[in-house]
Design a protein around this motif. Structure first.
Motif, PDB file in Angstrom:
ATOM      1  N   TYR A 267      19.153  13.103  41.570  1.00  0.00           N
ATOM      2  CA  TYR A 267      19.893  11.914  41.122  1.00  0.00           C
ATOM      3  C   TYR A 267      21.263  12.289  40.583  1.00  0.00           C
ATOM      4  CZ  TYR A 267      21.023   7.769  38.405  1.00  0.00           C
ATOM      5  OH  TYR A 267      21.651   6.688  37.860  1.00  0.00           O
ATOM      6  N   MET A 271      24.388  10.491  42.125  1.00  0.00           N
ATOM      7  CA  MET A 271      25.068   9.503  41.297  1.00  0.00           C
ATOM      8  C   MET A 271      26.525   9.876  41.071  1.00  0.00           C
ATOM      9  SD  MET A 271      25.726   7.695  38.298  1.00  0.00           S
ATOM     10  CE  MET A 271      25.422   8.759  36.935  1.00  0.00           C
ATOM     11  N   TRP A 274      28.457   9.344  44.255  1.00  0.00           N
ATOM     12  CA  TRP A 274      28.592   7.894  44.472  1.00  0.00           C
ATOM     13  C   TRP A 274      29.628   7.310  43.523  1.00  0.00           C
ATOM     14  CZ3 TRP A 274      27.581   4.059  40.891  1.00  0.00           C
ATOM     15  CH2 TRP A 274      27.600   2.753  41.384  1.00  0.00           C
ATOM     16  N   ALA A 408      -7.848  21.414  24.316  1.00  0.00           N
ATOM     17  CA  ALA A 408      -8.679  20.417  23.654  1.00  0.00           C
ATOM     18  C   ALA A 408      -8.686  19.087  24.406  1.00  0.00           C
ATOM     19  CB  ALA A 408      -8.202  20.223  22.234  1.00  0.00           C
ATOM     20  N   HIS A 409      -7.605  18.777  25.148  1.00  0.00           N
ATOM     21  CA  HIS A 409      -7.591  17.457  25.779  1.00  0.00           C
ATOM     22  C   HIS A 409      -7.865  17.539  27.260  1.00  0.00           C
ATOM     23  CE1 HIS A 409      -6.603  14.818  22.549  1.00  0.00           C
ATOM     24  NE2 HIS A 409      -5.870  15.782  22.035  1.00  0.00           N
TER      25      HIS A 409
ATOM     26  N   GLU B  38      -6.187  20.603  17.728  1.00  0.00           N
ATOM     27  CA  GLU B  38      -6.759  19.655  18.688  1.00  0.00           C
ATOM     28  C   GLU B  38      -8.267  19.815  18.840  1.00  0.00           C
ATOM     29  OE1 GLU B  38      -4.195  20.353  21.970  1.00  0.00           O
ATOM     30  OE2 GLU B  38      -3.029  18.546  21.541  1.00  0.00           O
ATOM     31  N   GLU B  39      -8.753  21.047  18.649  1.00  0.00           N
ATOM     32  CA  GLU B  39     -10.191  21.281  18.749  1.00  0.00           C
ATOM     33  C   GLU B  39     -10.952  20.457  17.720  1.00  0.00           C
ATOM     34  OE1 GLU B  39      -7.927  23.616  18.822  1.00  0.00           O
ATOM     35  OE2 GLU B  39      -8.460  25.254  20.191  1.00  0.00           O
ATOM     36  N   LEU B  41     -10.146  17.475  16.539  1.00  0.00           N
ATOM     37  CA  LEU B  41     -10.260  16.095  17.017  1.00  0.00           C
ATOM     38  C   LEU B  41     -11.400  15.983  18.017  1.00  0.00           C
ATOM     39  CD1 LEU B  41      -6.495  15.339  17.653  1.00  0.00           C
ATOM     40  CD2 LEU B  41      -7.860  14.595  15.726  1.00  0.00           C
ATOM     41  N   GLU B  42     -11.491  17.014  18.868  1.00  0.00           N
ATOM     42  CA  GLU B  42     -12.535  16.988  19.890  1.00  0.00           C
ATOM     43  C   GLU B  42     -13.915  17.090  19.240  1.00  0.00           C
ATOM     44  OE1 GLU B  42     -12.795  20.209  22.746  1.00  0.00           O
ATOM     45  OE2 GLU B  42     -12.066  18.790  24.263  1.00  0.00           O
ATOM     46  N   PHE B  55       2.203   4.389  27.069  1.00  0.00           N
ATOM     47  CA  PHE B  55       2.487   4.098  28.480  1.00  0.00           C
ATOM     48  C   PHE B  55       2.901   2.634  28.652  1.00  0.00           C
ATOM     49  CE2 PHE B  55       0.895   2.523  32.579  1.00  0.00           C
ATOM     50  CZ  PHE B  55       1.738   3.230  33.404  1.00  0.00           C
ATOM     51  N   LYS B  84      32.940  -0.984  42.276  1.00  0.00           N
ATOM     52  CA  LYS B  84      31.501  -0.794  42.445  1.00  0.00           C
ATOM     53  C   LYS B  84      30.786  -2.143  42.409  1.00  0.00           C
ATOM     54  CE  LYS B  84      31.756   3.607  42.417  1.00  0.00           C
ATOM     55  NZ  LYS B  84      31.724   4.243  43.716  1.00  0.00           N
ATOM     56  N   SER B  88      24.010  -1.708  40.262  1.00  0.00           N
ATOM     57  CA  SER B  88      24.403  -0.411  40.795  1.00  0.00           C
ATOM     58  C   SER B  88      23.538   0.732  40.304  1.00  0.00           C
ATOM     59  CB  SER B  88      25.859  -0.129  40.427  1.00  0.00           C
ATOM     60  OG  SER B  88      25.920   0.157  39.063  1.00  0.00           O
ATOM     61  N   LEU B  89      23.891   1.905  40.797  1.00  0.00           N
ATOM     62  CA  LEU B  89      23.150   3.137  40.529  1.00  0.00           C
ATOM     63  C   LEU B  89      23.263   3.634  39.099  1.00  0.00           C
ATOM     64  CD1 LEU B  89      23.717   5.651  43.397  1.00  0.00           C
ATOM     65  CD2 LEU B  89      21.581   4.938  42.433  1.00  0.00           C
ATOM     66  N   THR B  90      24.171   3.068  38.313  1.00  0.00           N
ATOM     67  CA  THR B  90      24.285   3.533  36.931  1.00  0.00           C
ATOM     68  C   THR B  90      23.140   3.003  36.083  1.00  0.00           C
ATOM     69  OG1 THR B  90      25.765   1.696  36.634  1.00  0.00           O
ATOM     70  CG2 THR B  90      26.768   3.854  36.830  1.00  0.00           C
ATOM     71  N   PHE B  91      22.406   2.017  36.594  1.00  0.00           N
ATOM     72  CA  PHE B  91      21.288   1.457  35.834  1.00  0.00           C
ATOM     73  C   PHE B  91      20.270   2.512  35.393  1.00  0.00           C
ATOM     74  CE2 PHE B  91      21.162  -3.382  36.748  1.00  0.00           C
ATOM     75  CZ  PHE B  91      22.513  -3.465  36.494  1.00  0.00           C
ATOM     76  N   PRO B  92      19.819   3.403  36.286  1.00  0.00           N
ATOM     77  CA  PRO B  92      18.778   4.354  35.869  1.00  0.00           C
ATOM     78  C   PRO B  92      19.131   5.158  34.623  1.00  0.00           C
ATOM     79  CG  PRO B  92      18.968   4.396  38.222  1.00  0.00           C
ATOM     80  CD  PRO B  92      20.054   3.496  37.734  1.00  0.00           C
ATOM     81  N   VAL B  93      20.394   5.504  34.439  1.00  0.00           N
ATOM     82  CA  VAL B  93      20.776   6.300  33.271  1.00  0.00           C
ATOM     83  C   VAL B  93      20.483   5.516  31.997  1.00  0.00           C
ATOM     84  CG1 VAL B  93      22.664   7.479  32.131  1.00  0.00           C
ATOM     85  CG2 VAL B  93      22.595   7.394  34.607  1.00  0.00           C
TER      86      VAL B  93
END
Lengths: 409, 167
Positions: A267, A271, A274, A408-409, B38-39, B41-42, B55, B84, B88-93
């Motif tokens: 990219y 970019m 472009w 652990a995970h 972490e162990e 927690l497990e 997520f 331009k 446009s392509l600047t969106f991803p940034v």
């Protein structure tokens, strides 16, 4: 636990048959279309060379990070980087015989029409001549390969010494650590110029300082996919009985991280060009996207970034060896596509025919020669693996940690 | 409310003690460590929903940043910048930066709500060394029978606790 890798007769036959197919199609291609033959040699040789270098980079990274979990898999990048010897021979053949067929700057007499139409091209070539001339190109090829073969050869030598001398294992490990730093430094420095030479000079009027960085990242990312495929094969054959989901998860982290890094590199170059909108720079992408194939151009990012990113995101899928294998194969196909998009468009396009639509070339010659190189690569990698007494290193200081690795995970 | 406190300074010893405490079904209230183990927690079967939530915050963040950019650059005020296209392509940034910001802020807020902490809150439990390199296991004493307490003290002793204390 089996100790030594056995290069089975079946595997040997498969690799020899593949090599034979490659040889026959190679001869056919050479007699039918010399230009296309050398293009294919460059395409395949560059691809496997980059995989070998990337695998060695992967291994060096494990050394300098003092990673414990990967100690048991050290042989695999070592055997992948064995391809570099033949890569040197093929590159020498290309440099001494095929240079005129592949690189337009090496054969200006073949492009007289173009120069008549666009006289400024000759001027540009004259300005670049102190760097882009065949003598200096040959010298550089020697320098690159000598540096790579020397540093990787040293790492392999230390690894062998470590196996042989149990008492001095730590000393050889420390030496490997030091030479890993040397390799990473020397490789990054020389590869910048290798990328400029082997791929970028296919279009001598275009340049981008980001180009080689992208290739370097791509080599590291795709080599880790190849390492996973080989680990999976050995795991299925019963060499890595100790492997658990933590090992697979750590491998999948490399793919996940690599896909993001690759997308970033892809990219930033796209970019910036472009956005800058300078005709000399934009020509590179214009040719590929609008005159070659827009679908292949988009597919490259989809295969190399979106598919692995989304599939490896859930924790359960990232630990599943079968999913990882499928992802690695997809990513390697993406690697082929990426190199294909670098090598083929400038070679089927002539300067005088600028602005005309060109069709992707992919026929029997390409498939046959690719199969031949796969066969050669398989033979070299498995032979080097079979030469070592133990598939799992015995005297490596972190080997216990690797065998008992547990996250652990 | 009195608590039984066992102080450790080695995480491997702490993990050993945790194994034995789980086997003895001790009512462990809290384990305070200077870094994530972490162990642990497990072993205590503690699962967090924060990764999944993060997520979804990311999905929400990327769509909202995209919507905001699309509204400002394309619908509301399409400005010609160097020829331009507005979309446009600047969106991803900007989308990348925005998604990181939104996800981090939302995740930290979620953590604060789930752990019931906020800036300026008074500490629930104080003990010398727990802000430093000491690890402590807390057991609620009101839930312990005398035999159980003796057994726990034995476990702490056997696994090499630096100090066994009551607060």
């Amino acid at each position: 636990m089996k100790k030594r890798f056995i290069f089975s007769k079946k595997l040997k036959t498969i690799s020899f048959v593949l090599m034979l197919i490659g040889l026959i199609t190679g001869i056919l291609a050479y007699s039918a279309d010399t230009h296309r033959f050398w293009t294919n040699i460059l395409f395949n040789n560059y691809m496997f060379m980059l995989l070998g270098l990337g695998a060695a980079f992967w291994m060096a990274l494990q050394y300098i990070a003092e990673a414990g979990w990967s100690a048991a898999f050290k042989r695999i990048p070592e055997s992948i980087s064995c391809y570099l010897g033949p890569a040197f021979i093929f590159m020498l053949a290309l440099v001494f015989i095929g240079l005129k067929y592949v690189y337009p700057w090496a054969a200006p007499e073949k492009h007289i029409e173009d120069f008549a139409k666009y006289p400024e091209f000759q001027k540009l070539l004259d300005i670049k001549a102190p760097y882009l001339n065949s003598n200096f190109f040959i010298i550089r090829t020697f320098v690159f390969f000598i540096v790579w073969l020397l540093t990787i050869g040293l790492l392999r030598k230390f690894s062998k010494k470590e196996d042989a001398e149990k008492a001095n294992a730590l000393k050889w490990f420390e030496k490997s650590r030091f030479y890993s730093k040397v390799y990473i430094f020397a490789f990054s420095l020389t590869f910048i110029f290798a990328g400029f030479d082997y791929l970028m000079s296919l279009e001598p009027f275009w340049y981008s300082t980001l180009f080689s960085i992208k290739e370097l990242i791509s080599g590291f990312f795709h080599a880790s996919a190849l390492i996973i495929i080989m680990v999976y094969y050995l795991y299925k054959k019963g060499y890595f009985t100790f492997m658990n989901s933590s090992h697979w998860h750590d491998f999948s982290k490399y793919l996940f991280m690599g896909s993001i890094l690759f997308a970033y590199a892809w990219y930033f170059q796209y970019m910036l060009i472009w956005y800058g909108n300078i005709p000399e720079e934009a020509e590179h992408y214009f040719l590929r996207r609008f005159h070659f194939s827009e679908s292949l151009f988009v597919l490259n990012v989809v295969i190399n970034f979106f598919v692995p990113f989304i599939i490896l995101l859930p924790n359960k899928l990232a630990k599943n060896p079968k999913v990882l294998l499928a992802m690695s194969i997809t990513i390697l196909i993406g690697f082929g596509l990426d190199v294909y998009m670098s090598v083929f468009p400038p070679l089927v396009h002539t300067f005088a025919g600028m602005g005309e639509h060109i069709h992707p070339v992919f026929g029997l010659y390409e498939v046959g020669i690719l199969l031949g190189f796969i066969g050669l690569f398989m033979f070299l990698a498995f032979r080097s693996l079979a030469k070592r007494k133990h598939v799992i290193p015995i005297n490596h200081p972190y080997i216990e940690e690797s065998l008992l690795h547990h996250n652990a995970h | 409310m009195s608590k039984l406190v066992a102080v450790y300074s080695d995480d491997s010893k702490l993990l050993e003690a945790a194994d034995q405490l789980i086997a003895a079904k001790a009512p462990v209230e809290e384990v305070i460590t200077p870094f994530v183990i972490e162990e642990l927690l497990e072993k205590f079967h503690i699962k967090s929903n924060i990764p999944l939530l993060a997520f979804f915050y990311g999905v929400f963040g990327i769509t909202s940043v995209f919507a905001a950019l699309y509204y400002t650059f394309v619908i509301d005020y399409p400005l010609n910048i160097g020829g331009k296209a507005p979309f446009s392509l600047t969106f991803p940034v900007l989308m990348f930066i925005g998604v990181v910001l939104i996800t981090v802020l939302a995740t930290v807020t979620t953590f604060f709500i789930q752990a019931k902490v906020y800036p300026g809150k008074n500490p629930e439990f104080e003990y010398p060394g727990i802000n430093d390199d000491k690890m402590v296991i807390l057991v609620d004493k009101s839930k312990l029978t005398p035999e159980m307490e003796a057994k726990l003290r034995e476990i702490f002793d056997a696994t090499g606790a630096e100090k066994i204390d009551e607060v």
